[in-house]
Design an enzyme around this catalytic site. Structure first.
Site, PDB file in Angstrom:
ATOM      1  N   ASP A 196      -3.749   6.237  -3.163  1.00 43.80           N
ATOM      2  CA  ASP A 196      -2.603   5.694  -2.444  1.00 43.80           C
ATOM      3  C   ASP A 196      -1.870   4.690  -3.341  1.00 43.80           C
ATOM      4  O   ASP A 196      -2.226   4.499  -4.509  1.00 43.80           O
ATOM      5  CB  ASP A 196      -3.026   5.093  -1.100  1.00 43.80           C
ATOM      6  CG  ASP A 196      -3.893   3.853  -1.241  1.00 43.80           C
ATOM      7  OD1 ASP A 196      -4.428   3.598  -2.333  1.00 43.80           O
ATOM      8  OD2 ASP A 196      -4.044   3.126  -0.231  1.00 43.80           O
ATOM      9  N   SER A 203       0.829  -1.203   0.000  1.00 45.75           N
ATOM     10  CA  SER A 203       0.000   0.000   0.000  1.00 45.75           C
ATOM     11  C   SER A 203       0.866   1.257   0.000  1.00 45.75           C
ATOM     12  O   SER A 203       1.615   1.487  -0.947  1.00 45.75           O
ATOM     13  CB  SER A 203      -0.959  -0.032   1.184  1.00 45.75           C
ATOM     14  OG  SER A 203      -1.877   1.031   1.121  1.00 45.75           O
ATOM     15  N   ASP A 234      -1.539   1.408  -3.726  1.00 43.57           N
ATOM     16  CA  ASP A 234      -2.218   0.309  -4.417  1.00 43.57           C
ATOM     17  C   ASP A 234      -3.580   0.734  -4.943  1.00 43.57           C
ATOM     18  O   ASP A 234      -4.346  -0.098  -5.435  1.00 43.57           O
ATOM     19  CB  ASP A 234      -2.335  -0.926  -3.517  1.00 43.57           C
ATOM     20  CG  ASP A 234      -3.098  -0.668  -2.228  1.00 43.57           C
ATOM     21  OD1 ASP A 234      -3.175   0.488  -1.794  1.00 43.57           O
ATOM     22  OD2 ASP A 234      -3.611  -1.638  -1.638  1.00 43.57           O
ATOM     23  N   ASP A 252      -6.418   1.623  -3.786  1.00 39.08           N
ATOM     24  CA  ASP A 252      -7.733   1.218  -3.270  1.00 39.08           C
ATOM     25  C   ASP A 252      -8.379   2.332  -2.458  1.00 39.08           C
ATOM     26  O   ASP A 252      -9.568   2.268  -2.147  1.00 39.08           O
ATOM     27  CB  ASP A 252      -7.666  -0.078  -2.459  1.00 39.08           C
ATOM     28  CG  ASP A 252      -6.781   0.022  -1.222  1.00 39.08           C
ATOM     29  OD1 ASP A 252      -6.041   1.016  -1.080  1.00 39.08           O
ATOM     30  OD2 ASP A 252      -6.801  -0.918  -0.408  1.00 39.08           O
TER      31      ASP A 252
END
Length: 454
Positions: free
Chosen positions: A242, A98, A244, A246
């Site tokens: 962010d 992340s 990743d 999501d």
């Protein structure tokens, strides 16, 4: 033997590569995931970190060694992996850390239909198997190993999202998107393709070393460039993803951040227009405005603990149509109860483009109170400080003060509330305060911090 207690967290695997985990260990995780899910096939994807392709392929080898067929979808956002899990009906594993620094990597795992895997839903069993095999050797391979094949699901993912939000009639909008060198740079061009949007792309080059700033838009220093670009260009809004991709964070036409609670309320109102009388999930530190807006729009708000596993479990239990968190995670029933910042972004674009007012005006009715934001305090004795704060307010119940411990400690008055929660992974206490005016919010914040930091 590796110390898995350092990398197996409550909801995922995360640690420094190769110091804490590496490709041979990832191969064992793949085999353990295959064994625990009992699936005949699974899907694997990864982000743009330098270590991600190797770790992902090792995981696939481990699963295939036990006879499981693996579909590799390659570079993807976490919500794109959830889409693949839901669309294909397969358990999935996403390789990402992340917003963590470049040397970190991790695995987010889910069962078929994007159902979460956490400590109580398989992760503890996966860890136990990996620990056993790290000591005794890898499990005996299947007589008939599984296949590893590649499949591109990006266009299918984009088409699914676009089918859930009607953007056909919106007015032209200028939008700045800061991908933070993360996976938003991979997904945004395809999802936005053909929409009446003038896209101003910041940091779309996939680079897991994050050369411009951390890919964590909840930290104010990481959206400074986005805010400046929106102001300089006269854009209608800005979006930040962010690492990743999501989570999605929004700034208005003035470059001012829009609180994730306001986005939660806005999307909740839109989802309730499609699904009258539906249930909306919100965690215990979202704004008072969220349950108010839900009720005003004929829905039922349900309050739950912070964290995606709790939100997803409650959504599944109640059949909720939508859920939102203060951390800019947004969950949709139409997306297998999984979180997707991209779908929330499309709702914001549709809401803004469907009328003529600027975004700041549009969100005014959803942003009603003064909030402190999350304030972290390093505390050696978390339990002791929590008890001290509890004792200080328990004696004031005659003032109409209420106390609950759904998640940490929440104290509520007629004009303010605060929540104090311990971090699961660090010696921190996290404080969130909201009040009907800024002066009261600041006063309550200072009162509680004096107790916490005594």
């Amino acid at each position: 033997m590796p110390d898995l207690s350092q990398i197996v967290k409550a909801y995922d695997v995360r640690g420094v590569v190769p110091d804490q985990w590496d490709e041979p260990l990832s191969e064992l995780f793949g085999a353990a995931f295959a064994r625990v899910t009992g699936a005949a096939a699974l899907v694997v994807g990864h982000d743009m970190r330098p270590s991600s392709p190797g770790l992902s392929r090792a995981f696939a080898r481990g699963a295939a060694s036990l006879g499981v067929d693996v579909t590799e979808i390659g570079l993807c956002s976490t919500d794109q992996l959830y889409f693949a899990s839901g669309h294909l009906g397969l358990p999935g594993a996403m390789f990402t850390a992340s917003h963590n620094p470049a040397q970190y990597n991790g695995i987010k795992m889910c069962r078929a239909g994007a159902a979460p895997v956490g400590q109580d839903t398989g992760l503890a069993d996966i860890r136990a198997l990996v620990e056993e095999w790290a000591e005794t050797g890898a499990p005996e391979p299947a007589a008939d190993p599984g296949t590893i094949t590649q499949r591109d699901v990006l266009t299918d993912y984009a088409a699914h999202l676009r089918s859930l939000v009607d953007l056909t009639a919106i007015r032209p909008l200028k939008v700045v998107v800061d991908a933070g060198n993360g996976m938003g740079g991979h997904t945004v061009p395809t999802v936005f393709d053909g929409l009446p949007l003038e896209l101003d792309a910041l940091y779309f080059e996939l680079d897991g070393t994050f050369p411009h700033h951390e890919a964590n838009p909840l930290d104010p220093k990481n959206i400074v460039d986005l805010q400046a670009r929106v102001r300089e260009t006269g854009a209608d809004l800005g979006l930040a993803f962010d690492g990743d991709a999501d989570r999605c964070f929004v700034v208005d036409e003035r470059g001012e951040p829009v609180a994730p609670s306001a986005i939660t309320a806005l999307v909740a109102a839109r989802e309730l227009a499609k699904h009258p009388g539906g249930t909306i999930i919100h965690n215990c530190i979202t704004s008072w405005s969220v349950p108010e807006v839900v009720k005003e729009n004929g829905g039922t708000p349900i309050r739950t603990r912070v964290g995606h596993s709790f939100i997803k479990a409650e959504m599944a239990r109640t059949g909720a149509i939508f859920g939102g968190e203060h951390s800019a995670h947004y969950y949709f029933r139409d997306f297998w109860n999984a979180d997707t910042g991209m779908l929330a972004a499309l709702h914001v674009l549709a809401a803004l483009g469907g009328q003529q007012q600027p975004l700041s005006h549009l969100v005014e009715s959803y942003d009603r109170y003064a909030a402190s934001g999350e304030i972290n305090s390093t505390v050696a004795d978390q339990t002791g400080r929590m008890e001290a704060v509890k004792a200080a307010y328990e004696g004031r119940k005659d003032e109409g003060i209420e106390l609950d411990e759904l998640d940490g400690l929440t104290i509520t008055s007629a004009d303010w509330w605060f929540n104090l929660r311990p971090s699961n992974t660090e010696p921190l206490l996290r404080l969130n305060v909201e009040a009907r005016d800024r002066q009261t919010a600041d006063r309550v914040r200072d009162e509680v911090l004096a107790q916490v930091r005594a």
